[in-house]
Scaffold this motif. Sequence first.
Motif, mmCIF file in Angstrom:
data_model
loop_
_atom_site.group_PDB
_atom_site.id
_atom_site.type_symbol
_atom_site.label_atom_id
_atom_site.label_comp_id
_atom_site.label_asym_id
_atom_site.label_seq_id
_atom_site.Cartn_x
_atom_site.Cartn_y
_atom_site.Cartn_z
ATOM 1 N N LYS A 81 36.506 49.679 39.697
ATOM 2 C CA LYS A 81 37.566 50.606 39.279
ATOM 3 C C LYS A 81 37.114 52.046 39.458
ATOM 4 C CE LYS A 81 40.781 51.575 35.510
ATOM 5 N NZ LYS A 81 41.229 51.192 34.143
ATOM 6 N N LEU A 82 35.863 52.327 39.075
ATOM 7 C CA LEU A 82 35.340 53.685 39.270
ATOM 8 C C LEU A 82 35.258 54.034 40.753
ATOM 9 C CD1 LEU A 82 32.426 53.734 36.643
ATOM 10 C CD2 LEU A 82 34.615 54.958 36.509
ATOM 11 N N MET A 83 35.017 53.032 41.582
ATOM 12 C CA MET A 83 34.963 53.236 43.031
ATOM 13 C C MET A 83 36.346 53.413 43.656
ATOM 14 S SD MET A 83 32.118 50.456 44.311
ATOM 15 C CE MET A 83 30.360 50.786 44.239
ATOM 16 N N ASN A 84 37.401 53.127 42.884
ATOM 17 C CA ASN A 84 38.779 53.194 43.394
ATOM 18 C C ASN A 84 39.017 52.166 44.500
ATOM 19 O OD1 ASN A 84 41.386 54.320 43.227
ATOM 20 N ND2 ASN A 84 41.019 55.560 45.051
ATOM 21 N N ARG A 85 38.526 50.948 44.266
ATOM 22 C CA ARG A 85 38.631 49.898 45.289
ATOM 23 C C ARG A 85 39.906 49.061 45.163
ATOM 24 N NH1 ARG A 85 36.166 49.780 49.904
ATOM 25 N NH2 ARG A 85 35.762 47.546 49.856
ATOM 26 N N HIS A 86 40.605 49.120 44.041
ATOM 27 C CA HIS A 86 41.910 48.461 43.875
ATOM 28 C C HIS A 86 41.848 46.934 43.884
ATOM 29 C CE1 HIS A 86 44.015 52.288 44.047
ATOM 30 N NE2 HIS A 86 43.317 52.598 45.123
ATOM 31 N N TYR A 87 40.733 46.356 43.458
ATOM 32 C CA TYR A 87 40.651 44.920 43.210
ATOM 33 C C TYR A 87 39.554 44.691 42.184
ATOM 34 C CZ TYR A 87 36.814 45.367 46.603
ATOM 35 O OH TYR A 87 35.683 45.772 47.259
ATOM 36 N N THR A 88 39.576 43.526 41.563
ATOM 37 C CA THR A 88 38.549 43.163 40.603
ATOM 38 C C THR A 88 37.620 42.131 41.226
ATOM 39 O OG1 THR A 88 39.826 41.326 39.692
ATOM 40 C CG2 THR A 88 40.180 43.507 38.704
ATOM 41 N N LYS A 89 36.556 41.834 40.509
ATOM 42 C CA LYS A 89 35.648 40.779 40.959
ATOM 43 C C LYS A 89 36.405 39.467 41.111
ATOM 44 C CE LYS A 89 31.523 38.204 39.426
ATOM 45 N NZ LYS A 89 30.502 38.085 38.356
ATOM 46 N N GLU A 90 37.301 39.180 40.145
ATOM 47 C CA GLU A 90 38.065 37.938 40.172
ATOM 48 C C GLU A 90 39.019 37.911 41.366
ATOM 49 O OE1 GLU A 90 36.006 38.485 36.644
ATOM 50 O OE2 GLU A 90 37.559 39.847 37.448
ATOM 51 N N ASP A 91 39.635 39.055 41.671
ATOM 52 C CA ASP A 91 40.512 39.134 42.851
ATOM 53 C C ASP A 91 39.729 38.806 44.118
ATOM 54 O OD1 ASP A 91 42.644 40.008 41.257
ATOM 55 O OD2 ASP A 91 42.172 42.129 41.593
ATOM 56 N N TYR A 92 38.546 39.388 44.221
ATOM 57 C CA TYR A 92 37.719 39.196 45.420
ATOM 58 C C TYR A 92 37.309 37.732 45.570
ATOM 59 C CZ TYR A 92 34.069 40.106 48.886
ATOM 60 O OH TYR A 92 33.297 40.096 50.027
ATOM 61 N N LEU A 93 36.871 37.124 44.481
ATOM 62 C CA LEU A 93 36.458 35.720 44.545
ATOM 63 C C LEU A 93 37.634 34.808 44.888
ATOM 64 C CD1 LEU A 93 34.036 35.588 41.481
ATOM 65 C CD2 LEU A 93 33.408 35.388 43.897
ATOM 66 N N ALA A 94 38.814 35.136 44.380
ATOM 67 C CA ALA A 94 39.996 34.340 44.719
ATOM 68 C C ALA A 94 40.315 34.462 46.207
ATOM 69 C CB ALA A 94 41.185 34.797 43.878
ATOM 70 N N LEU A 95 40.153 35.664 46.769
ATOM 71 C CA LEU A 95 40.377 35.869 48.195
ATOM 72 C C LEU A 95 39.377 35.069 49.018
ATOM 73 C CD1 LEU A 95 41.659 37.297 50.637
ATOM 74 C CD2 LEU A 95 40.146 39.252 50.184
ATOM 75 N N VAL A 96 38.118 35.115 48.630
ATOM 76 C CA VAL A 96 37.091 34.326 49.314
ATOM 77 C C VAL A 96 37.452 32.845 49.272
ATOM 78 C CG1 VAL A 96 34.688 33.550 49.205
ATOM 79 C CG2 VAL A 96 35.221 35.992 49.012
ATOM 80 N N GLY A 97 37.958 32.404 48.129
ATOM 81 C CA GLY A 97 38.349 31.009 48.010
ATOM 82 C C GLY A 97 39.462 30.635 48.976
#
Length: 505
Positions: free
Chosen positions: A317-333
Amino acid sequence: MYQEIDFDKIDLSQEPPIDEPSRQYFFMAQCREFIRSESARLGRVPTYSIQTFGCQMNAKDSEKLAGILQGIGYAAAKTEEADFVLYNTCTVRENANTRVYGRIGYLGRLKRTKNPDMKIALCGCMMQEEHVVAKIKKSYPFVDLIFGTHNIYKLAELLYRQIRARGMVVDIERESAKIVEELPSERKFDFKAGVNIMYGCNNFCSYCIVPYVRGRERSRRPEDIIREMQEMAENGVTEVMLLGQNVNSYGKTFNTPISFAKLLQMAEKVEGIKRIRFMTPHPKDLSDELIEVMAKSEKICRHVHLPVQSGSSRILKLMNRHYTKEDYLALVGRIRAAMPDVALTTDIIVGFPGETEEDFMQTMDLVERVRYQNAYTFLYSPRANTPAAAMENQVPQAVAKERYDRLIGRIRDISQEIAQQDAGKTMEVLVEEVNAQREGFMTGRLGNNLLVHFPAGEFFVENGQAWEKNLKDKKDLQHLLGKYIKVQLTECMGFYYIGVPVNEP
C-alpha cells in the motif's frame, strides 16, 4: 517499417521537412556529408560505440540509435575508443547513476589524451532529471550532446546541430505524444528482436521514477506493431519480445480500446514467428483473458515475469501497488491452474521505508508459497522527487543488506529445486550465441527463459546416456545461431543447465 533511403537523392538545399520520419532522413543526409569529410581527414571511416544501461526498452532504443549512426555512415567500434561514444542511461537506482558518472570521467580522459575530436553523447532516463543535466553541464563540459527519452529518434538532427554549433547541445523534452518508429535499427540478433508496443507508465509507484522520465502511457497502433513483426519475420526473426513499461495497459488510451490479450492473438497469426514473449505486466491488471490466451497458445512462451516488490500488504500500500499479498497469491493460483508448467519470475525490493522484520518475513513467506524460478532482488534506492524518498523510517543499510542476503539465499535454493525437476528432460532450445567461456559450446534459451549451455557436436541418447556421434568443426559454430534444436538437460546448475543436443529419429 523502415524502407531503405537513397540519401544522395535528398535535396539538402531545401528547408528540412516538418513531418517525421522524413525530417530525420533529411538530417541523416546532412550528417553523411560530415562523415564524408571526416573520412577524408582521418583516412578511415569514423567509428561509434553505444553503451546501454538499464532495461530491455533501453536496449531497444540503443538498436535504433545504432541504426541511425550506421545510416549516417559511422562504423561500429569494438571498444569505447571511438569517434562517437553514446551512453544510453538508466536512473532506476542510484548505483546506475554512479556508474555513468564514472564512465563519463573515463571518456573525458580519452578525449583529452587520445582523441580531441571525439564526440560524447548522453541520452536516456537519467538525462530526464534536471539535477543530472545541471551536474553534467558543470562538471563534464566536454560532453557534446545530451538528450532524453522522448526524442531518441532525433539523434541525427541533434548531431547536425552539434556539428554546426561546435559546443554542447542539450535537448530534453519533458513530455511527448509522438511515436516515431520508421527509422533504421541495428539489431543485436538476426533471429530475435524486441518490439515496442507502448511507452510510458501511469502507475506512479511511490518508489519509482519511471513515470517522470518516460512520461504517460501511449500505445502504438496494433496494425503498426503487426506490420513490424511481419517485416521482422520476413527478415529471419522467429522470436519477438513485446515491450512496454506495463503491457497490461496496452490499448487503453485508444478511442476504441483494445486489450493486450487481443494484441497477443493478433501477434500469434504472424507467419514465421515461433516464440512470443512480453515484458513487463503489472499484477494489478493482469487479466483472466490474458491467462486464457496464453494457456491456449502454442507460440506465447510459458514464462511470466510478475513483479511483486514486497510480500507485505502494508508495504504494498505504501508502494502504491494497488494489490495485496492475497490478491497476488490468488493471481498466481489462476495462472498456475491454467498453465501448470509456467515459469514465474519477479522483482523484489528489500528495505523499503518503514519495512519491519515482520514485513520482510511476509516477503519470505510469499517467496516460499510462490516458488519463483528466479527473482531480481534490489536494495531500496531512494530516487529524487519520488514520494518514497521523503518517507520517514528509512531502513538502515546494514539491516536491509542482512535481509537482502537472507532473501537471495532462499531464492537461490528454491530456484535450484525447481530447475532440478527438469533435469534429464529433452526440451527445445533457441540457439543464441557461441559460448564465450567454453570452447566448442553454444548457449541457447528454453521457452521458460532458462539458459542451456551445450557442446556443438551431434549427439544421440541411448539408455539415458548421451553419446557423441560426429563432432562438428568447433571453430565454425555460427551456422547454429537462430536454430531451434532439441537438447537433453543433463545437469542442472541452478539458474542454467548443461545439456547435449539430441538427434530426433
